[in-house]
Each structure stands twice: as C-alpha cells, then as structure tokens.
Design a protein around this motif. Structure first.
Motif, short mmCIF file in Angstrom:
data_model
loop_
_atom_site.label_atom_id
_atom_site.label_comp_id
_atom_site.label_asym_id
_atom_site.label_seq_id
_atom_site.Cartn_x
_atom_site.Cartn_y
_atom_site.Cartn_z
N ARG A 291 0.85 -1.19 0.00
CA ARG A 291 0.00 0.00 0.00
C ARG A 291 0.89 1.24 0.00
NH1 ARG A 291 -4.63 -1.74 4.43
NH2 ARG A 291 -6.24 -2.39 2.97
N PHE A 293 1.47 4.77 1.81
CA PHE A 293 1.20 5.57 3.00
C PHE A 293 1.41 7.04 2.64
CE2 PHE A 293 1.54 1.45 4.68
CZ PHE A 293 1.01 1.43 5.97
N LYS A 304 -3.71 5.97 4.01
CA LYS A 304 -3.08 4.98 3.13
C LYS A 304 -4.07 4.58 2.05
CE LYS A 304 -4.01 1.52 6.70
NZ LYS A 304 -3.40 0.54 7.62
N ARG A 342 4.83 0.80 1.13
CA ARG A 342 5.14 -0.10 2.24
C ARG A 342 4.29 -1.36 2.13
NH1 ARG A 342 4.87 3.66 7.70
NH2 ARG A 342 6.41 5.25 7.09
N ASP A 344 1.74 -3.42 4.16
CA ASP A 344 0.81 -3.08 5.24
C ASP A 344 0.11 -4.33 5.77
OD1 ASP A 344 -0.67 -1.49 6.98
OD2 ASP A 344 -2.32 -1.32 5.54
#
Length: 547
Positions: A291, A293, A304, A342, A344
């Motif tokens: 995802r 952020f 996000k 990142r 997630d």
C-alpha cells in the motif's frame, strides 16, 4: 525390438508446486498474502483450517486447567485422577473404595463471590472525553449513547459474570458487532466461552496488540447458518450439501451437556457433539499487501491507499502544481501529497466449514480496522495465564484432606462402648436387654456377677489431638494471605473492642491487594467500550430517539 509408447500425463503446476506457480504468475502476488494463497487452489481452505486447528491445539492445556479451576470453584473438588494399585481413578472413587466419605468445605467459591462483590460495588462505567474542549458537547452525547448501548446489552450482568470467568480461568473474551437482533439494528456484545476461542500462541503483549490470529468455534442450527451466509438459492443448495448430515438430523440435542451442567470430554475442533448443529470456524488473521502511505501537508491528514489508486495521488499533485503556477507560487513551496510504498498489515476474516469450505471471507468491515474480539489474559507474563483461583487450589485440597482425616479418626474412636465380663454366662437376649436398659433414663439392670466380680462399664475415648485443628486454622489463614481476601472484605465481624477505623483500614488493605486484578479487568472494559464507540460512529448514520 518393439518400442512401447507411454502416454505422458501432465500435472498442473499449481498442484505440484503451488508456491512456484504463484510466483511465476505475477511477482507482485508474492507481496500480497491473499493473492499468494490462491495458488493453493482447492486446498486453500484446508490451509486456513489447519492453521486454526494448530492454534486450537496449543490452547488444550489452558482449557484443561480452566476446567479444573471451574470444578474446584463450584464444589467438585475430588475429581483429580490418581494412580492406586496400578489403576487410574478419581480421588473420590479412591476414598470411597477405602470405606470413607470424601468430605469438602468449599472456600474458593466464597473468595470468588467476595471479589465479584467488590467489583460490583465499584460502580464504574466508561465515558467519552473530548481532548478539544470545544467538542465537549459531542463527547457528552457519545457518552449518553454508549450508556444506552451498555444498558441495551445488560453490561452490568455481563461484566459481573465475565469477572467471575476472569477469576476462574484468567482469560475473558467478548465479541463486539453490529447487526439486526431482537427487531433492531444496534451494537451488540456477546460473551464468548474461552473453550471455543483460539488465539495466536506467539502473542506476548499484555494489551494483545501483537496478536495475528484469533477465532472462535460456532455450533449453530442450519436455519441460522443460511440466514448468515446464503444470499441466493444457489448458495442455499451449496450449504445444504456441505451440512447434509446436520440437515437430516431430526433433533438438536447436545450429547455432552445437560441443562445447567457441562463437561469438557470429547471436545473437538472439527466435530460437534450436537448432531443437529452445524460447526462453523470463524478465523480472523492478519494479512499483508503493498500500500501507499500518504501524508497531505495541506490539512495534516495521514492516510493509506491501495496500489491501484496511486494514480489519483499523482493527479491531485498535478492539479496543485497547476494552481501554484497560476498563483505564482514557487514549486518547492507547493504542499504536495507525499507517498511512501510499504507492506501493510490488515485484518481479514474467514468463515470455514470443518470439511474444507470457505463459507465467506473478506477484509474487516469495521472502521477500527481490527477484529471484533476483545480479550484480556492475566497476567500474561511470557504469554502465560495464571488465574486467581489456581493460587488457592492447594490450600483447598489440604483443607479437604484434613477434614476427611478428622472425620475418619472420630469414626474410629470408641464412643460409649458397653463392656460386660464374659464370665457371667449371659444369653444374647439378656445382653440385648442390658444394652437397652443401659441407655434408658432411670433404667434398672439386673445382672449376675461373674467370678471376677467386675461390673459392666462404659468406655468413652476422646479423639487423640494430633494437631489437626491447628493445621486447619493455619490453612484457612493461608487462604486469606494468598488470595488477599481477608475476613473484613468478606463481611466477617471484627474482634471484640475493635475500632471502626481499624476495621475500615483492614477492608481498604484487602481492596488494595486486589487492585491489580480489578484494574486489569477495567482495562478490558475500556477496550470493549472503545470498539463500541467506533461501531456507533460507523453504523449510526441517522437520528435516533433513545429512551
């Protein structure tokens, strides 16, 4: 020489190497744990089922210790199994085989009632407080709605019984949900039997924040099953095929429990003891996927987004750059949305049948982003659970052994034995008449003295004092010292001449000893109230009138 041709059989790559097949299909699927699980094909449900069963099996010792604590709390205190003469039997059967009666004096139940009484006397309830004083009116409104939800769920009684469970087993679990029930759509709280729960055994956080798997085993009628999972005639037929044995059952009756009683034997993860009920395993697990952020300096918002939605961020930044150029703003001064890629974590639910079917699955529908369960384990040092009741079981066992031994000694002592010399040549009838007359008020006995001239005499032998009374008083004192529930807290009268201030101080000291376990349960109720508030904010989208 003839050549034998063999037919080549091709096996799907997903069957022989599911992980490789998933990786070969799309490298990005390796980052998404859900997409990666589809590489298992039809075995995907069994993968989740085996994972849930693993965590269920890891809680087997807890369930057995909870059952033992419950037995001692409610009076069945001779049920431990011992080995005597090469045979395994309960302590009760062993004592009865020796011709004795297994006596008991239940002190644990009194301690539990006293602590539950202290909890009820606290009169505490969660409230909402706004950190912004300008929104204090909104927090008061939310507190009123939260009180309404607690009254609707009879939380005073639910929390009292949950406190009793907390003292017995050291683990208490509630389930917070929203839905239709009793003709109204509200936020509901359900007590969850710890025997039906499985939790990630790698968790070590006292708050439960590091749990990655949690779930519950349900036994529900087929009609309830269809009302929850069947949204079309085809799905109804599928459920009927999966649970065909439960559908054809003529009655719903537990083969293990009777009304008002329960037992833990033959408690299985996959099989239900109720032929007319359907076993459903509810599994919540943390999944992972990539995802973005994002941080928007324009309003300070942090959020996000999904990977496929990143184009919207680029469009918004382009729009802001165009506005800045029109306004003559420097490019390095434009408040662009900053995004960072990142992996997630997020919660996802699975409803499974014991036959390897996924009845329903999806990402958590709750705005709080977590599972619907609230649990508290005590004390949870190194992930271990040690209950309040378990601390005093040894004292209870010693008390039972002492009073049983005391009873046996008294029964073995001489109590009013009539001794008559055998040189009097008495018949059985005469001896019977002498015995009856001996016990009669103002009785007259005519006897023939023997050659020895000895008269009939009665022998009464008091029990030998071997220190049982002192040991019993010592164990009863240990009950108060170990549990912290003193006589003052139990409402016992003080000694003669004791001042009210001293008696009140004794009560306060006992409450201080119990403060840790009381505050631990209070943190559990606060966590539950937090999820209630989040559900109220999410699902209450129109005005309501609350009485």
């Amino acid at each position: 020489m003839a050549t034998v041709k063999t037919e080549l059989i091709l096996y799907p790559l997903s069957r022989v190497a599911p992980a490789v097949a998933g990786k070969a299909a799309d490298p990005e699927e390796d980052m998404d744990s859900v997409r990666r699980s589809y590489a298992y094909g039809d075995r995907r449900a069994f993968r989740y089922l085996l994972e849930a069963q693993h965590y269920w099996n890891q809680m087997d010792r807890f369930r057995r210790e909870r059952e033992r604590n419950k037995r001692y709390t409610y009076g069945d205190q001779w049920g431990d199994v011992v080995c005597a003469d090469g045979r395994s039997m309960t302590e009760e059967d062993y004592i009865r085989s020796q011709g004795r009666i297994p006596l008991k004096n239940n002190h644990i139940r009194k301690l539990v009632r006293s602590v539950v009484g202290v909890y009820r006397s606290q009169d505490k309830e969660p409230t909402c407080t706004a950190r912004d004083r300008d929104e204090q009116e909104l927090s008061e409104t939310m507190s009123t709605v939260l009180q309404y939800v607690m009254q609707l769920n009879r939380m005073q009684e639910v929390n009292a019984r949950s406190m009793e469970e907390f003292l017995i087993s050291g683990l208490v679990v509630h389930r917070k949900s929203f839905g239709w029930r009793n003709g109204r759509a509200e936020c509901w709280t359900d007590y969850v039997n710890p025997n039906n729960v499985f939790i990630d055994n790698n968790a070590r956080d006292f708050r439960g924040w590091d749990v990655s798997v949690i779930g519950e085993v349900h036994d529900i009628p087929f009609g309830t099953l269809c009302s929850q999972f069947a949204t079309s005639p085809e799905e109804f037929k599928r459920l009927r095929e999966i649970y065909r044995h439960s559908v054809t059952a003529d009655f719903v009756s537990s083969m293990a429990d009777r009304f008002g009683y329960s037992r833990l034997e033959n408690y299985d993860f996959l099989l239900t003891t109720d032929p007319g009920l359907c076993r459903v395993i509810e599994l919540w697990r943390k999944e992972q996927k990539p995802r973005w952020f994002c941080h928007d300096p324009q309003n300070g918002e942090i959020f996000k987004i999904e990977v496929e939605d990143y184009g919207g961020i680029e469009e918004e930044n382009a729009r802001r750059m165009a506005m800045a150029r029109e306004a003559g703003m420097a490019e390095n001064d434009v408040p662009l949305i900053r995004a960072e890629w990142r992996i997630d974590d997020y919660w996802r639910y699975y409803y499974l049948s014991p036959f390897g079917d996924i009845l329903s699955e999806g990402e958590t529908p709750y705005d709080h982003g977590s599972h619907p369960y609230v649990f508290k384990a005590y004390p949870f040092i190194d992930g271990e659970i040690h209950s309040f009741v378990a601390d005093v079981i040894d004292q209870q066992r010693y008390v039972n052994h002492l009073i049983t031994l005391y009873d046996w000694i008294m029964k073995a002592s001489a109590k009013g034995v009539l001794m008559i010399p055998d040189d009097g040549n008495y018949s059985d009838k005469e001896l019977s008449e002498i015995a009856d007359e001996w016990a009669r008020f103002n009785g007259v006995i005519v006897y023939r003295p023997g050659k020895s001239g000895q008269m009939p005499q009665q022998v009464v032998n008091n029990s030998v004092n071997i220190g049982i009374n002192e040991l019993l008083n010592l164990q009863l004192k240990f009950f108060e010292d170990i549990s912290g529930v003193t006589g003052a807290l139990q409402g016992k009268a003080g000694f003669s001449g004791e001042s009210f201030a001293h008696y009140n101080q004794q009560t306060q000291n006992a409450t201080t000893t119990l403060l840790d376990i009381l505050e631990a349960f209070s943190s559990f109720t606060v966590d539950g109230a937090y999820k209630d508030v989040k559900n109220i904010q999410q699902f209450t989208d129109e005005k309501k009138m609350f009485n």
